[in-house]
Design a protein around this motif. Structure first.
Motif, PDB file in Angstrom:
ATOM      1  N   MET A 159      -0.102  10.587  14.084  1.00 51.49           N
ATOM      2  CA  MET A 159       0.233  12.314  14.559  1.00 51.49           C
ATOM      3  C   MET A 159      -0.580  13.916  13.323  1.00 51.49           C
ATOM      4  N   ALA A 160      -0.409  13.474  12.490  1.00 56.81           N
ATOM      5  CA  ALA A 160      -1.074  13.792  11.055  1.00 56.81           C
ATOM      6  C   ALA A 160      -2.657  13.644  11.292  1.00 56.81           C
ATOM      7  N   VAL A 161      -3.157  13.532  11.351  1.00 53.24           N
ATOM      8  CA  VAL A 161      -4.818  12.519  11.894  1.00 53.24           C
ATOM      9  C   VAL A 161      -4.699  13.397  13.745  1.00 53.24           C
ATOM     10  N   LEU A 162      -4.060  13.562  14.155  1.00 51.87           N
ATOM     11  CA  LEU A 162      -4.510  14.579  15.614  1.00 51.87           C
ATOM     12  C   LEU A 162      -3.745  15.833  15.875  1.00 51.87           C
ATOM     13  N   ALA A 163      -3.446  16.246  14.724  1.00 52.43           N
ATOM     14  CA  ALA A 163      -2.650  17.657  14.146  1.00 52.43           C
ATOM     15  C   ALA A 163      -3.978  18.467  13.481  1.00 52.43           C
ATOM     16  N   ILE A 164      -5.072  17.297  12.615  1.00 54.66           N
ATOM     17  CA  ILE A 164      -5.514  17.771  11.802  1.00 54.66           C
ATOM     18  C   ILE A 164      -6.797  18.107  12.659  1.00 54.66           C
ATOM     19  N   PHE A 165      -6.959  17.285  13.728  1.00 54.57           N
ATOM     20  CA  PHE A 165      -8.412  17.127  14.675  1.00 54.57           C
ATOM     21  C   PHE A 165      -8.231  18.370  15.532  1.00 54.57           C
ATOM     22  N   THR A 166      -7.299  18.619  16.022  1.00 58.88           N
ATOM     23  CA  THR A 166      -7.016  20.078  16.297  1.00 58.88           C
ATOM     24  C   THR A 166      -7.158  21.486  15.945  1.00 58.88           C
ATOM     25  N   ALA A 167      -6.351  21.043  14.545  1.00 59.64           N
ATOM     26  CA  ALA A 167      -7.041  22.488  13.477  1.00 59.64           C
ATOM     27  C   ALA A 167      -8.322  22.120  13.364  1.00 59.64           C
ATOM     28  N   ILE A 168      -9.150  21.442  13.144  1.00 57.11           N
ATOM     29  CA  ILE A 168     -10.293  21.494  13.008  1.00 57.11           C
ATOM     30  C   ILE A 168     -10.866  21.709  14.559  1.00 57.11           C
ATOM     31  N   LEU A 169     -10.682  21.273  15.334  1.00 55.97           N
ATOM     32  CA  LEU A 169     -10.873  22.677  16.747  1.00 55.97           C
ATOM     33  C   LEU A 169     -10.805  24.006  16.972  1.00 55.97           C
ATOM     34  N   ILE A 170     -10.081  23.971  16.677  1.00 58.27           N
ATOM     35  CA  ILE A 170      -9.397  25.421  16.344  1.00 58.27           C
ATOM     36  C   ILE A 170     -10.431  26.310  15.475  1.00 58.27           C
ATOM     37  N   GLU A 171     -10.616  25.969  13.990  1.00 57.48           N
ATOM     38  CA  GLU A 171     -11.771  26.410  13.454  1.00 57.48           C
ATOM     39  C   GLU A 171     -12.826  26.551  13.891  1.00 57.48           C
ATOM     40  N   ARG A 172     -13.665  25.273  14.653  1.00 55.92           N
ATOM     41  CA  ARG A 172     -15.102  25.104  14.710  1.00 55.92           C
ATOM     42  C   ARG A 172     -14.604  26.161  16.247  1.00 55.92           C
ATOM     43  N   SER A 173     -14.223  27.079  17.158  1.00 53.63           N
ATOM     44  CA  SER A 173     -13.346  27.279  18.070  1.00 53.63           C
ATOM     45  C   SER A 173     -13.583  28.601  17.625  1.00 53.63           C
ATOM     46  N   TYR A 174     -13.099  29.636  16.609  1.00 54.78           N
ATOM     47  CA  TYR A 174     -12.833  30.937  16.295  1.00 54.78           C
ATOM     48  C   TYR A 174     -13.547  30.643  15.054  1.00 54.78           C
ATOM     49  N   ARG A 175     -13.843  30.241  13.735  1.00 59.36           N
ATOM     50  CA  ARG A 175     -15.041  30.042  12.611  1.00 59.36           C
ATOM     51  C   ARG A 175     -14.213  30.977  11.739  1.00 59.36           C
ATOM     52  N   ARG A 176     -13.889  31.777  11.630  1.00 55.46           N
ATOM     53  CA  ARG A 176     -13.333  32.815  10.524  1.00 55.46           C
ATOM     54  C   ARG A 176     -11.875  33.058  10.634  1.00 55.46           C
ATOM     55  N   ILE A 177     -11.691  33.182  11.776  1.00 55.64           N
ATOM     56  CA  ILE A 177     -10.345  33.594  11.841  1.00 55.64           C
ATOM     57  C   ILE A 177      -9.986  32.042  11.935  1.00 55.64           C
ATOM     58  N   GLY A 178     -10.591  31.112  12.302  1.00 51.75           N
ATOM     59  CA  GLY A 178     -10.186  29.893  13.220  1.00 51.75           C
ATOM     60  C   GLY A 178     -10.004  29.390  11.910  1.00 51.75           C
ATOM     61  N   ILE A 179     -10.511  29.186  10.682  1.00 48.14           N
ATOM     62  CA  ILE A 179      -9.355  29.284   9.532  1.00 48.14           C
ATOM     63  C   ILE A 179      -8.153  29.705   9.316  1.00 48.14           C
ATOM     64  N   LEU A 180      -7.737  30.567   9.357  1.00 50.56           N
ATOM     65  CA  LEU A 180      -5.918  31.222   9.402  1.00 50.56           C
ATOM     66  C   LEU A 180      -5.174  30.772  10.137  1.00 50.56           C
ATOM     67  N   TYR A 181      -5.940  30.273  11.861  1.00 54.77           N
ATOM     68  CA  TYR A 181      -5.052  29.880  13.000  1.00 54.77           C
ATOM     69  C   TYR A 181      -5.568  27.648  12.805  1.00 54.77           C
ATOM     70  N   ALA A 182      -5.985  28.023  12.439  1.00 56.01           N
ATOM     71  CA  ALA A 182      -6.058  26.248  11.688  1.00 56.01           C
ATOM     72  C   ALA A 182      -4.783  26.183  11.355  1.00 56.01           C
ATOM     73  N   VAL A 183      -4.882  27.048   9.887  1.00 53.40           N
ATOM     74  CA  VAL A 183      -3.314  26.678   8.813  1.00 53.40           C
ATOM     75  C   VAL A 183      -2.029  27.222   9.434  1.00 53.40           C
ATOM     76  N   LEU A 184      -2.281  27.980  10.040  1.00 54.96           N
ATOM     77  CA  LEU A 184      -1.209  27.851  10.771  1.00 54.96           C
ATOM     78  C   LEU A 184      -0.253  27.082  11.774  1.00 54.96           C
ATOM     79  N   TYR A 185      -1.504  26.390  12.249  1.00 58.71           N
ATOM     80  CA  TYR A 185      -0.976  24.828  13.126  1.00 58.71           C
ATOM     81  C   TYR A 185      -0.297  24.432  12.877  1.00 58.71           C
ATOM     82  N   LEU A 186      -1.350  23.894  11.730  1.00 55.42           N
ATOM     83  CA  LEU A 186      -0.863  22.567  10.722  1.00 55.42           C
ATOM     84  C   LEU A 186       0.564  23.400  10.582  1.00 55.42           C
ATOM     85  N   THR A 187       0.694  24.637   9.529  1.00 56.05           N
ATOM     86  CA  THR A 187       2.069  24.478   9.649  1.00 56.05           C
ATOM     87  C   THR A 187       3.069  24.273  10.218  1.00 56.05           C
ATOM     88  N   ILE A 188       3.618  24.779  11.355  1.00 53.85           N
ATOM     89  CA  ILE A 188       3.914  24.946  12.738  1.00 53.85           C
ATOM     90  C   ILE A 188       3.851  23.154  12.858  1.00 53.85           C
TER      91      ILE A 188
END
Length: 275
Positions: A191-220
Motif C-alpha cells: 500500500m505504501a509503494v502504491l501511494a508513493i507511486f501515485t504521489a510521484i505521478l501527481i508531482e510529475r503531472s503538476y510539477r512545482r505545485i505538484g510537490i504540494l499535491y503529492a505531499v498532501l496526498y500522502l498525508t491524506i
C-alpha cells in the motif's frame, strides 16, 4: 512481461550486489564468531556443562545463540537492502525522466496501455522484495551447515528454524510467524509503494505545485490508515467497538487507499502526463 523484464534487468546488478554483501557479511559472522567461541572454550577449559555466559546453560553453542550475538552483522545488510529498495521506489520512476535521453518519452509512446508501465514497476518492486527475502531464507540453512562444520557435535545444541528467525528482530519482521501477520506487514508495504507511486505521478503531472499535491496526498493516505486505530481506541479495553470491528474498518480504509492509488495513478499516467 516485457516491461517487467526490462525493469528487472535494469536493477539486476544492484540486486546481485545486495545479495553478495548479505552473503559475505553473514558467512563472515558465522565463521568468525564460531571460531572465536571455540578458541575461548578451549582456552578457558569450559567443560562438563559449564555455562559460557551468553544465554546458554549447558556450555554448548547453538546456531540461534550465534546469530543472536552477531546480529549486527546479520541486520546491517538487511537494513542496507531495505534502504536501497526504499530509494529505488523513487528512482524507478525518476530515472526515466532524468536519465539518458529522457527514457520516459519512449515508454509513453509504446503501442500499449500506459497502465502496463505502472503495474510493471509495481511488479518489479515486489519481485525485488520477495527475491531478497527468499535469498535470506535460503542462506540460513547454508549458514547453519557451515556452523555445524566448524562446531564439533559435542559442543553444539540444535536450533529450530523458528528459533533462528526469532533470533533477530529483522528476521522476525521479514518472516512473520503466521499468515495474518504476513498479510498485514507486506500488505502495508505494498500500500505504501502504491501511494508513493501515485504521489510521484501527481508531482510529475503538476510539477512545482505538484510537490504540494503529492505531499498532501500522502498525508491524506497516512491519516486514513492511522486515524481509525487512534480515534476508535483499538488498545482501549472499554472501547465502543470490538477489536475485530475496528480491524474491519481499518481493512476497508486500506483497501480504499490501494484502490484510489491505483486508479488515480493509472489515470494520471494515461490522461495527464504527455510527451
Amino acid at each position: 512481461m516485457k516491461l517487467v523484464h526490462m525493469e528487472v534487468n535494469r536493477f539486476k546488478y544492484i540486486l546481485l550486489g545486495l545479495m553478495g554483501i548479505t552473503a559475505l557479511c553473514q558467512f563472515g559472522a558465522v565463521i568468525w564468531w564460531t571460531k572465536w567461541w571455540i578458541n575461548e572454550w578451549v582456552e578457558d577449559g569450559l567443560q562438563n556443562g559449564a555455562s559460557f555466559g551468553y544465554g546458554g546453560t549447558s556450555g554448548k553453542l547453538s546456531f540461534f545463540e550465534m546469530i543472536y550475538n552477531t546480529q549486527i552483522l546479520f541486520i546491517a545488510p538487511i537494513l542496507l537492502s531495505v534502504g536501497v529498495l526504499a530509494i529505488y521506489v523513487f528512482l524507478i520512476w525518476y530515472r526515466d525522466w532524468f536519465g539518458r535521453d529522457t527514457f520516459i518519452y519512449r515508454l509513453l509512446t509504446l503501442p500499449t496501455a500506459r497502465q502496463h508501465i505502472y503495474f510493471a514497476k509495481v511488479t518489479a518492486i515486489l519481485l525485488f522484495v520477495f527475491g531478497l527475502v527468499s535469498f535470506q531464507l535460503a542462506l540460513l540453512p547454508v549458514e547453519e551447515f557451515i556452523f555445524n562444520l566448524i562446531v564439533p557435535l559435542n559442543l553444539r545444541e540444535p536450533s529450530t528454524l523458528l528459533d533462528i528467525i526469532k533470533s533477530t528482530q529483522a528476521l522476525t519482521i521479514l518472516t512473520p510467524g503466521n499468515f495474518d501477520e504476513f498479510l498485514v506487514s507486506y500488505g502495508l508495504g505494498i500500500m505504501a509503494v502504491l501511494a508513493i507511486f501515485t504521489a510521484i505521478l501527481i508531482e510529475r503531472s503538476y510539477r512545482r505545485i505538484g510537490i504540494l499535491y503529492a505531499v498532501l496526498y500522502l498525508t491524506i493516505c497516512s491519516l486514513a490508515v492511522i486515524l481509525p486505530i487512534v480515534s476508535l481506541g483499538l488498545n482501549v479495553m472499554d472501547g465502543y467497538l470490538y477489536p475485530n470491528e475496528i480491524f474491519v474498518i481499518e481493512l476497508v480504509m486500506c483497501i480504499c487507499v490501494v484502490a484510489i492509488s491505483v486508479w488515480l495513478g493509472c489515470r494520471l499516467l494515461a490522461k495527464k502526463i504527455t510527451v
